[in-house]
Scaffold this active site. Structure first.
Site, short mmCIF file in Angstrom:
data_model
loop_
_atom_site.label_atom_id
_atom_site.label_comp_id
_atom_site.label_asym_id
_atom_site.label_seq_id
_atom_site.Cartn_x
_atom_site.Cartn_y
_atom_site.Cartn_z
N HIS A 165 -28.33 18.94 10.11
CA HIS A 165 -28.06 19.23 11.53
C HIS A 165 -27.95 20.74 11.78
O HIS A 165 -27.93 21.17 12.92
CB HIS A 165 -26.83 18.48 12.05
N HIS A 166 -27.90 21.53 10.71
CA HIS A 166 -27.99 22.99 10.87
C HIS A 166 -29.44 23.43 10.99
O HIS A 166 -29.71 24.59 11.16
CB HIS A 166 -27.37 23.69 9.65
N ARG B 244 -27.47 34.69 18.79
CA ARG B 244 -26.53 35.24 17.80
C ARG B 244 -27.09 36.51 17.16
O ARG B 244 -28.27 36.74 17.16
CB ARG B 244 -26.37 34.26 16.64
N HIS C 162 -22.61 22.53 4.28
CA HIS C 162 -21.84 21.64 5.14
C HIS C 162 -20.55 21.15 4.49
O HIS C 162 -19.49 21.24 5.09
CB HIS C 162 -22.65 20.52 5.78
N ASP D 225 4.44 22.98 -13.35
CA ASP D 225 3.46 24.05 -13.12
C ASP D 225 2.10 23.40 -12.94
O ASP D 225 1.98 22.18 -12.92
CB ASP D 225 3.42 25.04 -14.31
N SER E 217 -14.83 31.05 -9.97
CA SER E 217 -13.40 31.04 -9.65
C SER E 217 -13.03 29.78 -8.89
O SER E 217 -12.04 29.11 -9.21
CB SER E 217 -13.07 32.28 -8.83
N SER E 218 -13.85 29.41 -7.89
CA SER E 218 -13.55 28.22 -7.09
C SER E 218 -13.61 26.95 -7.93
O SER E 218 -12.77 26.06 -7.78
CB SER E 218 -14.55 28.08 -5.95
N TYR F 167 -16.10 21.77 5.40
CA TYR F 167 -14.97 20.84 5.30
C TYR F 167 -13.98 21.27 4.24
O TYR F 167 -12.79 20.98 4.34
CB TYR F 167 -15.47 19.41 5.06
N THR G 252 -12.64 11.96 12.43
CA THR G 252 -11.93 13.13 12.94
C THR G 252 -11.07 12.74 14.13
O THR G 252 -9.93 13.19 14.27
CB THR G 252 -12.94 14.22 13.35
N GLU H 133 -18.99 22.74 2.43
CA GLU H 133 -18.18 23.97 2.42
C GLU H 133 -17.34 24.10 3.69
O GLU H 133 -16.17 24.48 3.62
CB GLU H 133 -19.11 25.18 2.27
N LYS I 137 -7.84 11.17 13.11
CA LYS I 137 -6.82 12.14 12.72
C LYS I 137 -6.11 12.72 13.94
O LYS I 137 -4.88 12.80 13.99
CB LYS I 137 -7.46 13.28 11.92
N HIS J 148 -18.67 40.21 7.44
CA HIS J 148 -17.57 39.53 8.13
C HIS J 148 -17.56 38.05 7.73
O HIS J 148 -16.54 37.51 7.34
CB HIS J 148 -17.70 39.68 9.64
N TRP K 67 -24.52 35.54 6.82
CA TRP K 67 -23.79 34.92 5.71
C TRP K 67 -24.56 33.71 5.18
O TRP K 67 -24.29 33.24 4.08
CB TRP K 67 -22.36 34.52 6.12
N SER L 58 -0.35 17.89 8.93
CA SER L 58 0.27 16.58 8.74
C SER L 58 1.65 16.69 8.11
O SER L 58 2.43 15.74 8.14
CB SER L 58 -0.61 15.68 7.86
#
Lengths: 516, 383
Positions: free
Chosen positions: A293-294, A441, A244, A96, A160-161, A248, A319, A246, A322, A67, A132, A259
């Site tokens: 922080h993870h 979890r 991290h 293009d 690809s990314s 964002y 943040t 990632e 925004k 998932h 994951w 926006s």
């Protein structure tokens, strides 16, 4: 030059047209979204009540893992790339993407990567079952044999990314119409430019960490094996140095979408455009110095904990800027509430709630209680579902009339929004409570103490899923017919994409448009 | 269900209650505290600190939320086109931008000060009275009292029938173990947390102790419990198939009771050691073996030896083959599959001998072999 698209399947296989490739990315990501959603429903169904009912713990772990992987790499990221493909050339007045053949390739390797990843579910020993975040040594020494396929799939989608990111940077920096200065670009273009740099910086790190796993598993190295002199915590440092930024990567383009939408339906220019750009850049910079922080509970030294706590808290400043800007954009506007606007307002509110729980999680001593509980699950679903997913759905409703030339059914759109909104909150809000009360979890079973809220969450999840099928129906119905859309679609929206006809011709801006 | 509705109502109206008066803030806080859907206050100075931080952060967030969402909802209600609102055209204000950059920064500093001091206290593991090594295994916990020569293994003892919905679930379903960790109150107890295989995390909410158990690392944490009682926790880091089935139970007792407990454990250890030299009958071994199987083997190998995550015991070539190979895979673990760990240090000779005897004579296996504890002891010395 007035060639239309080729006929049949080869149109899609050989295409170098940014609109076709954007369309393929979007359909692919929606298919992955449904698949990842089915996995989530298996998880929620098992958690409907205490006891083991539907699946075994071993398979349950494969479901949570797949998932997460499918939603992050298969649904959210390709959807944003699809939107970038469709919109960035039209927004900057380019004919293009800068590298159209690479564009084709970066899409077409994705289905193979995910076919490989999903096929592991049918292999002996099962698919990835280590979450994951695939912490070593659970994902190396103790992993099922299929982990090698998982590693290879991650390599392919990383390639690809990176190709997608290179293409976007090249397009934005080289293909803008004359007069489209950087500070005149729509925020969606800006946020994607910054996202693309993040991708180029961290996807190789992900490739590195899975390669180290591969070496540990097959070639006798001990990067992450303590018995061989390696270090399991090293894995987490490398993973989160990718991980991290990632997260964002999955939210900055959403900022750009919202926006664009809020000013249109508030009929008022975006408040604080330049501060939005600087805030995005600040968030991107901070994303590189907060990864640990993870890992507050892995035993970092006190000085390290303090540094990562302070740096993480700082993210609240840009943040916040925004959120304040969006709210002020709506203030003293003349608002209407079409479906994209409903999704965008829900984005602002729910993403802010996710931000609040993020701020709580940043407080290291409190994180010792929150870490690896459902409170964290609630937090990141509040930033990712109303954040990434809602913004993508908002973008589809907002630009769909431009893409296919027909207006969607507004009533169905609104009903669909309210189903998704209620479903989401019923699913994820109770998770805050069970997490605080002590439920960890990634478990298939729990004490009766947590039963009420888990049952509510499961009901919400199925409601949310139903809303997505309704979304699919609405989109297909709109593509097949409906009220014709004007070139502007909305009331006086800003941006070059609204200056071309609806549906957008196969080739747009073959001569650069004049920029005010 | 009534309690649930009550909870929902309190939460739904939390912002409103907050606005009405200060006293209702207090009332609300109490409601939050009593319920089972918030963080426990806990029984250590650190857990109480952390709870305070948690609630302070929560109310900061509620306050900021009321202001931000207040403006948002005001605009949505008043500045809507259907009300005839005309859009103004302002889109910049340096003063506002600076204000809402600086103000949050100041609030963050106010938040960071107590967080820093709590963290410093949480990290101070010096001058402990009792030291306990906590070891994570797939999927149970081992506790060793340093300087006391007492080791215990603590496993889930919720019966499989409850997990499989074949029997009603007890109140402590999945939160109960055969051997709780017994520690004294009002003493600084230091936990030295490590792992034997994958990463686990030792978490007891009432103590606000959560530390990752990492192979090759020893992480430190501490607790000084002020109230005797039983405190339950879980493994918090995904560690494989049975991650949800390795709970923690801490029993905090008065000093005298703690001393008595240690003495009793030492006596028990001496008896176990002696038993390793005793010869048992087949029936005795089968009876004990069935019990051991039900605790240590059943999760992977199935209630009828049919297999699952682990290989099938019924008809297995190892179980029905050479006895030495059978002893080896239990004492030293499997060389091909890391999931089958070594039980050399976590199971007594009597238990290993009886479970081997049980496996060789159950689930359709009919070797008739009897393995004695002394065989295991000898095997351990040679291999």
């Amino acid at each position: 030059m007035a060639h239309g698209p080729a006929k049949g399947f080869t149109r899609w296989l050989y295409t170098t047209n940014h609109k076709d490739i954007g369309t393929m990315y979007l359909w692919f990501s929606f298919a992955m979204f449904l698949l990842g959603g089915v996995f989530a429903l298996v998880v929620r169904a098992e958690l409907f009540e205490p006891g083991l009912q539907i699946v075994e713990p071993e398979f349950f772990n494969q479901m949570t893992t797949m998932h997460g992987l499918i939603m992050v790499f298969g649904a959210v990221m390709p959807a944003f790339v699809g939107l970038a493909n469709w919109m960035i050339p039209m927004m900057v007045g380019a004919p293009d993407m800068a590298l159209p053949r690479m564009n084709n390739w970066s899409f077409w390797i994705l289905p193979f990567a995910f076919a490989m990843m999903v096929s592991t579910l049918f292999m002996e020993g099962g698919g990835p079952n280590f979450g994951w975040t695939f912490y070593a040594p659970l994902s190396t020494t103790y992993a099922p044999p299929s982990v090698t396929y998982f590693i290879f799939a991650v390599h392919i989608l990383g390639i690809s990314s990176i190709m997608g990111a290179i293409n976007i940077i090249a397009t934005i920096l080289n293909m803008r119409a004359p007069g489209m200065t950087l500070m005149k670009m729509p925020l969606f273009v800006w946020t994607w430019l910054i996202t693309a740099y993040l991708l180029i910086a961290v996807m190789p790190v992900l490739a590195g960490v899975v390669t180290m796993m591969l070496m540990d598993i097959h070639f006798g190295t001990s990067f992450f094996d303590a018995a061989g002199g390696g270090d399991p915590v090293l894995f987490q440092h490398i993973f989160w140095f990718f991980g991290h930024p990632e997260v964002y990567i999955m939210i900055l383009p959403a900022f750009g979408i919202v926006s664009a939408i809020i000013p249109t339906f508030a009929r008022k220019p975006l408040f604080g455009y330049s501060s939005m750009v600087y805030a995005t850049a600040s968030i991107a910079f901070l994303s590189f110095i907060v990864w640990a922080h993870h890992m507050f509970t892995v035993g970092l030294p006190l000085a390290g904990e303090l540094f990562f706590m302070y740096a993480t808290m700082l993210i609240a400043v840009p943040t916040g800027v925004k959120v304040f800007n969006w709210v002020t954009t709506m203030f003293r506007g003349s608002m209407t509430f079409e479906t994209p606007m409903l999704y965008s307002i829900a984005f602002v509110i729910l993403f802010t709630i996710g931000g609040f729980s993020g701020l709580m999680l940043a407080i290291a001593p409190a994180d010792f209680q929150y870490h690896d509980t459902y409170f964290v699950v609630a937090h990141f679903h509040y930033v990712l579902v109303p954040g990434a997913i809602f913004s993508i759905v908002a973008a589809v409703y907002y630009w769909l009339p431009k893409w296919c030339g027909n207006m969607y059914n507004e009533t169905m759109g609104k009903v669909q929004f309210w189903m998704a909104f209620i479903g989401l909150n019923v699913t994820f809000f109770p998770m805050h409570f069970v997490g605080l009360a002590g439920m960890q979890r990634r478990v298939p079973d729990y004490n009766q103490f947590f039963a009420d809220f888990n049952m509510i969450s499961t009901v919400g999840a199925f409601l949310f899923a139903a809303a997505q099928l309704m979304f699919l129906y609405n989109v297909i119905a709109t593509i097949r017919g409906g009220k014709k859309a004007t070139a502007e679609v909305w009331e006086n929206p800003e941006g070059l994409e609204w200056t071309v006809a609806s549906p957008a011709p196969y080739h747009t801006f073959t001569t650069p448009p004049p920029i005010k | 269900m009534l309690i649930l509705i009550n909870r929902l109502i309190v939460w739904l109206f939390a912002p409103v209650l907050l606005l009405i008066s200060n006293t209702s803030v207090h009332a609300l806080e109490e409601a939050v505290e009593r319920s089972s859907w918030n963080m426990p206050v806990g029984v250590t100075p650190i857990s109480q600190d952390v709870y305070g931080l948690h609630m302070a952060m929560f109310w900061w967030c509620v306050g900021i939320g009321v202001v931000v969402f207040g403006v948002l909802f005001y605009s949505m209600i008043v500045h809507r086109k259907s009300n005839g609102a005309k859009a103004s055209n302002f889109h910049d204000s340096l003063g506002l931008e600076i204000t809402w950059t600086v103000l949050p920064f100041v609030i963050l500093i106010i938040m960071a000060v107590p967080a820093t001091s709590s963290l410093v206290k949480l990290y101070d593991t010096s001058e402990s009275d009792v030291d306990i090594v906590v070891t994570g295994y797939q999927w149970y916990w081992g506790y060793e009292y340093l300087d006391e020569d007492v080791k215990i293994i603590s496993r889930l003892n919720t019966p499989q029938e409850q997990i499989r919905n074949e029997a009603p679930k007890g109140a402590n379903y999945l939160m109960e173990v055969d051997e709780p960790l017994v520690i004294p109150i009002n003493k600084k107890v230091r936990f030295l947390v490590t792992s034997n295989d994958v990463i686990h995390a030792w978490w007891v909410p009432a103590l606000a102790v959560k530390r990752d158990a990492i192979p090759g690392y020893i992480n430190e944490s501490w607790a000084k419990i002020d109230t005797p009682g039983i405190y339950r926790g879980v493994c918090a880091e995904l560690c494989g198939a049975q991650h949800g089935f390795m709970p923690i139970v801490v029993k905090a007792v008065e000093q005298e009771e703690y001393v008595a407990y240690l003495a009793e454990r030492k006596e028990l250890a001496a008896i176990t050691k002696e038993l390793a030299n005793k010869t048992f009958s087949l029936d005795e071994l089968m009876l004990q073996g069935e019990q051991v199987y039900g605790q240590a083997c059943v999760a992977c190998h199935g209630a009828n030896g049919e297999g699952g995550v682990g290989a099938a015991i019924a008809g297995s070539s190892i179980v029905n083959g050479d006895i030495a190979a059978h002893i080896d895979i239990i004492v030293n673990g499997s060389k091909n599959n890391a999931l089958m760990g070594a039980y050399r240090d976590t199971m007594s000779e009597v238990d290993i001998a009886s479970v081997i005897t049980f496996q060789r004579n159950s689930f359709g296996n009919t070797t008739g072999d009897v393995v004695q504890p002394i065989d295991i002891l000898k095997y351990k010395q040679d291999n």
